[in-house]
Scaffold this motif. Structure first.
Motif, PDB file in Angstrom:
ATOM      1  N   ASP A 111     -11.951  30.404  -5.870  1.00 53.14           N
ATOM      2  CA  ASP A 111     -12.325  29.220  -6.629  1.00 53.14           C
ATOM      3  C   ASP A 111     -13.348  29.623  -7.701  1.00 53.14           C
ATOM      4  OD1 ASP A 111     -12.487  26.064  -6.641  1.00 53.14           O
ATOM      5  OD2 ASP A 111     -14.554  26.800  -6.727  1.00 53.14           O
ATOM      6  N   PRO A 112     -13.281  29.053  -8.910  1.00 51.25           N
ATOM      7  CA  PRO A 112     -14.218  29.455  -9.968  1.00 51.25           C
ATOM      8  C   PRO A 112     -15.686  29.337  -9.562  1.00 51.25           C
ATOM      9  CG  PRO A 112     -12.434  28.178 -10.908  1.00 51.25           C
ATOM     10  CD  PRO A 112     -12.259  28.119  -9.419  1.00 51.25           C
ATOM     11  N   LEU A 113     -16.040  28.297  -8.815  1.00 47.47           N
ATOM     12  CA  LEU A 113     -17.419  28.171  -8.350  1.00 47.47           C
ATOM     13  C   LEU A 113     -17.687  29.093  -7.164  1.00 47.47           C
ATOM     14  CD1 LEU A 113     -18.042  24.322  -8.635  1.00 47.47           C
ATOM     15  CD2 LEU A 113     -19.177  26.120  -9.934  1.00 47.47           C
ATOM     16  N   GLY A 114     -16.721  29.216  -6.276  1.00 50.72           N
ATOM     17  CA  GLY A 114     -16.894  30.093  -5.129  1.00 50.72           C
ATOM     18  C   GLY A 114     -17.075  31.547  -5.532  1.00 50.72           C
ATOM     19  N   ALA A 115     -16.477  31.935  -6.659  1.00 54.14           N
ATOM     20  CA  ALA A 115     -16.596  33.319  -7.127  1.00 54.14           C
ATOM     21  C   ALA A 115     -18.016  33.659  -7.560  1.00 54.14           C
ATOM     22  CB  ALA A 115     -15.623  33.559  -8.283  1.00 54.14           C
ATOM     23  N   LEU A 116     -18.847  32.646  -7.812  1.00 54.56           N
ATOM     24  CA  LEU A 116     -20.246  32.888  -8.214  1.00 54.56           C
ATOM     25  C   LEU A 116     -21.149  33.181  -7.022  1.00 54.56           C
ATOM     26  CD1 LEU A 116     -20.701  29.900 -10.721  1.00 54.56           C
ATOM     27  CD2 LEU A 116     -20.117  32.271 -11.291  1.00 54.56           C
ATOM     28  N   ALA A 117     -20.653  32.960  -5.791  1.00 54.06           N
ATOM     29  CA  ALA A 117     -21.529  32.928  -4.619  1.00 54.06           C
ATOM     30  C   ALA A 117     -21.390  34.146  -3.731  1.00 54.06           C
ATOM     31  CB  ALA A 117     -21.242  31.668  -3.805  1.00 54.06           C
ATOM     32  N   GLN A 118     -22.487  34.436  -3.022  1.00 52.91           N
ATOM     33  CA  GLN A 118     -22.455  35.439  -1.967  1.00 52.91           C
ATOM     34  C   GLN A 118     -21.969  34.833  -0.642  1.00 52.91           C
ATOM     35  OE1 GLN A 118     -25.389  35.293  -4.057  1.00 52.91           O
ATOM     36  NE2 GLN A 118     -24.368  36.902  -5.212  1.00 52.91           N
ATOM     37  N   ARG A 119     -22.241  33.534  -0.465  1.00 52.98           N
ATOM     38  CA  ARG A 119     -21.802  32.839   0.739  1.00 52.98           C
ATOM     39  C   ARG A 119     -21.102  31.557   0.339  1.00 52.98           C
ATOM     40  NH1 ARG A 119     -21.705  34.426   6.078  1.00 52.98           N
ATOM     41  NH2 ARG A 119     -22.930  32.720   6.923  1.00 52.98           N
ATOM     42  N   ARG A 120     -20.026  31.245   1.072  1.00 49.51           N
ATOM     43  CA  ARG A 120     -19.235  30.046   0.795  1.00 49.51           C
ATOM     44  C   ARG A 120     -19.068  29.286   2.113  1.00 49.51           C
ATOM     45  NH1 ARG A 120     -17.763  34.409  -1.840  1.00 49.51           N
ATOM     46  NH2 ARG A 120     -16.690  35.154   0.029  1.00 49.51           N
ATOM     47  N   ILE A 121     -19.525  28.033   2.120  1.00 50.12           N
ATOM     48  CA  ILE A 121     -19.550  27.234   3.347  1.00 50.12           C
ATOM     49  C   ILE A 121     -18.560  26.084   3.229  1.00 50.12           C
ATOM     50  CG2 ILE A 121     -20.989  25.877   4.902  1.00 50.12           C
ATOM     51  CD1 ILE A 121     -23.430  27.321   3.744  1.00 50.12           C
ATOM     52  N   THR A 122     -17.634  26.004   4.168  1.00 51.84           N
ATOM     53  CA  THR A 122     -16.695  24.892   4.249  1.00 51.84           C
ATOM     54  C   THR A 122     -16.956  24.130   5.551  1.00 51.84           C
ATOM     55  OG1 THR A 122     -15.057  26.368   5.273  1.00 51.84           O
ATOM     56  CG2 THR A 122     -14.962  26.103   2.884  1.00 51.84           C
ATOM     57  N   ASP A 123     -16.188  23.071   5.778  1.00 48.74           N
ATOM     58  CA  ASP A 123     -16.330  22.305   7.019  1.00 48.74           C
ATOM     59  C   ASP A 123     -14.958  21.789   7.427  1.00 48.74           C
ATOM     60  OD1 ASP A 123     -17.087  20.866   9.195  1.00 48.74           O
ATOM     61  OD2 ASP A 123     -18.545  19.596   8.175  1.00 48.74           O
ATOM     62  N   GLY A 124     -14.327  22.530   8.344  1.00 53.31           N
ATOM     63  CA  GLY A 124     -12.992  22.149   8.788  1.00 53.31           C
ATOM     64  C   GLY A 124     -12.951  20.801   9.481  1.00 53.31           C
ATOM     65  N   TYR A 125     -14.078  20.357  10.040  1.00 55.21           N
ATOM     66  CA  TYR A 125     -14.101  19.083  10.755  1.00 55.21           C
ATOM     67  C   TYR A 125     -13.818  17.912   9.821  1.00 55.21           C
ATOM     68  CZ  TYR A 125     -15.618  15.668  14.239  1.00 55.21           C
ATOM     69  OH  TYR A 125     -15.655  14.622  15.144  1.00 55.21           O
ATOM     70  N   SER A 126     -14.149  18.062   8.542  1.00 56.81           N
ATOM     71  CA  SER A 126     -13.958  16.967   7.590  1.00 56.81           C
ATOM     72  C   SER A 126     -12.557  16.951   6.993  1.00 56.81           C
ATOM     73  CB  SER A 126     -14.988  17.072   6.460  1.00 56.81           C
ATOM     74  OG  SER A 126     -14.767  18.249   5.695  1.00 56.81           O
ATOM     75  N   ALA A 127     -11.724  17.957   7.305  1.00 58.11           N
ATOM     76  CA  ALA A 127     -10.379  18.026   6.746  1.00 58.11           C
ATOM     77  C   ALA A 127      -9.473  16.982   7.391  1.00 58.11           C
ATOM     78  CB  ALA A 127      -9.794  19.425   6.939  1.00 58.11           C
ATOM     79  N   GLU A 128      -8.427  16.614   6.680  1.00 57.23           N
ATOM     80  CA  GLU A 128      -7.493  15.623   7.209  1.00 57.23           C
ATOM     81  C   GLU A 128      -6.768  16.153   8.442  1.00 57.23           C
ATOM     82  OE1 GLU A 128      -3.683  12.896   5.691  1.00 57.23           O
ATOM     83  OE2 GLU A 128      -4.813  14.140   4.271  1.00 57.23           O
ATOM     84  N   ARG A 129      -6.446  17.458   8.424  1.00 58.89           N
ATOM     85  CA  ARG A 129      -5.800  18.113   9.565  1.00 58.89           C
ATOM     86  C   ARG A 129      -6.640  19.325   9.941  1.00 58.89           C
ATOM     87  NH1 ARG A 129       0.522  18.654   8.211  1.00 58.89           N
ATOM     88  NH2 ARG A 129       0.553  19.101  10.458  1.00 58.89           N
ATOM     89  N   PRO A 130      -7.648  19.131  10.768  1.00 55.29           N
ATOM     90  CA  PRO A 130      -8.627  20.192  11.030  1.00 55.29           C
ATOM     91  C   PRO A 130      -8.029  21.478  11.583  1.00 55.29           C
ATOM     92  CG  PRO A 130      -9.443  18.071  11.818  1.00 55.29           C
ATOM     93  CD  PRO A 130      -8.007  17.875  11.461  1.00 55.29           C
ATOM     94  N   LEU A 131      -7.042  21.383  12.463  1.00 54.10           N
ATOM     95  CA  LEU A 131      -6.503  22.594  13.066  1.00 54.10           C
ATOM     96  C   LEU A 131      -5.690  23.408  12.066  1.00 54.10           C
ATOM     97  CD1 LEU A 131      -5.515  21.352  16.633  1.00 54.10           C
ATOM     98  CD2 LEU A 131      -7.719  22.056  15.707  1.00 54.10           C
ATOM     99  N   ASP A 132      -4.981  22.719  11.178  1.00 53.88           N
ATOM    100  CA  ASP A 132      -4.279  23.439  10.111  1.00 53.88           C
ATOM    101  C   ASP A 132      -5.276  24.083   9.157  1.00 53.88           C
ATOM    102  OD1 ASP A 132      -1.881  22.710  11.194  1.00 53.88           O
ATOM    103  OD2 ASP A 132      -1.525  21.044   9.817  1.00 53.88           O
ATOM    104  N   GLU A 133      -6.422  23.451   9.001  1.00 54.25           N
ATOM    105  CA  GLU A 133      -7.454  24.003   8.129  1.00 54.25           C
ATOM    106  C   GLU A 133      -7.932  25.361   8.648  1.00 54.25           C
ATOM    107  OE1 GLU A 133     -10.127  23.638   4.745  1.00 54.25           O
ATOM    108  OE2 GLU A 133      -8.241  22.689   5.342  1.00 54.25           O
TER     109      GLU A 133
END
Length: 345
Positions: free
Chosen positions: A138-160
């Motif tokens: 991702d263009p913003l993710g490429a700027l970072a040393q660490r990238r934090i997501t949250d699978g719990y907030s996804a519509e289908r968490p297990l597929d995430e």
């Protein structure tokens, strides 16, 4: 102190930050990192509050990127940047910049954020909701040393989880993994107190909770034993049972705050194991900026075998390249294989 800027530029935002610091009598910059939050209007308040609370432990420049969706074709062609600068008591222990990107500018958020990053300081990007499939590309993710997501907030968490495994890059992490840190610590400590070979385990928790699946995969990966995933009414993760040659080790948390640790030959012990809020999870992730190899190993283990009531066995999953070559389609579950790793001591 708050400063509103309409139809502005990154240069004017930087000037406003300097002016605001001088106005409140703190011209020096004492921040340790830049935290970029990619969110929407609906979730911006909660995300900024959590980031502000976490900044008390990690003084940061917080940049919230809010992409405003334009409805009309003319509005989509127009590019406009509105900003809100917060310094002092309105921004925790650091600085906060809220960017609202309108029109075509929403597709070039990195060009706006780049001039606002703290010089010679680490960059962390956090997506509270709707994380990109490949955070590192991702263009913003490429700027970072660490990238934090949250699978719990996804519509289908297990597929995430399968997506995170297929696109993992060093520096990726997920708050679903951070939520089980106390559980992993307690289970490892229990095995230290009763060093016996583990022959099987069960993870019990509510359905569609990626933290439960990650804990099951971590146990299977580290112990090399079959791990059964069972369902409960929650809240969250409720119990872990490990079968050993010396008896059963049980960590049971029925109410979401206080757990009971039971081991053969020892009295039951009450353990504080409360469910933590987002600010605490974020603060924990900001303590480390190096790749989390344990998370990588766990998330890549057995992703195709995630299903309630089944077993996670010690069979490696397909590599990220194989998943990508398959067009992101989910591969059939691998057959059960014998354990290959020695039990953890």
């Amino acid at each position: 102190m708050k400063i509103d800027l309409t139809e502005t530029t990154s240069s004017k935002i930087n000037q406003a930050l300097v002016s605001a610091r001088r106005a409140i009598g703190t011209p020096a910059i004492g921040m340790v990192l830049t935290l970029v939050i990619v969110t929407d209007e609906e979730n911006a308040y909660d995300a900024l509050k959590s980031a502000g609370d976490a900044s008390r432990e990690h003084p940061s420049r917080i940049i919230a990127v809010i992409k405003r969706v334009s409805r009309s074709p003319r509005a989509r062609r127009d590019a406009r940047l509105d900003a809100e600068v917060r310094v002092g008591s309105d921004a925790g222990t650091g600085e906060t910049v809220v960017l609202r990107l309108h029109g075509e500018l929403a597709n070039h958020a990195q060009s706006v954020v780049l001039p606002l990053l703290l010089p010679d300081a680490p960059v962390v990007v956090w997506w509270p909701e709707d994380a990109p499939a490949d955070a590192a590309k991702d263009p913003l993710g490429a700027l970072a040393q660490r990238r934090i997501t949250d699978g719990y907030s996804a519509e289908r968490p297990l597929d995430e989880l399968a997506v995170r495994a297929a696109t993992y890059s060093p520096g990726d992490t997920d708050l679903s993994w951070t939520r089980i840190t106390p559980w992993r610590s307690m289970l490892a400590a229990a095995l230290d107190q009763q060093p016996a070979q583990v022959i099987g385990a069960t993870v019990e928790g509510e359905s569609d909770n990626p933290s439960c699946e990650l804990l099951a995969m971590w146990l299977a990966d580290r112990l090399g034993v079959p791990v059964e995933r069972t369902l409960s009414g929650g809240p969250g993760l409720t119990a872990v049972r490990m079968e050993t040659k010396n008896g059963v080790i049980v960590l049971d948390r029925a109410d979401g705050s206080l757990a009971t640790l039971s081991m053969q030959g020892q009295p039951d012990r009450a353990v504080a194991l409360k469910r933590r809020d987002t600010a605490e999870l974020l603060a924990e992730e900001l303590r480390r900026l190096d790749p989390d190899n344990t998370y990588e190993s766990a998330v890549k283990f057995g992703v195709e075998k995630l299903h309630a009531g089944g077993e996670v066995t010690a069979t490696p999953v397909a590599s990220a390249e194989e998943k990508t070559a398959e067009g992101g389609q989910k591969a059939p579950a691998a057959k059960k294989a014998p354990a290959k790793k020695a039990a953890a001591k």
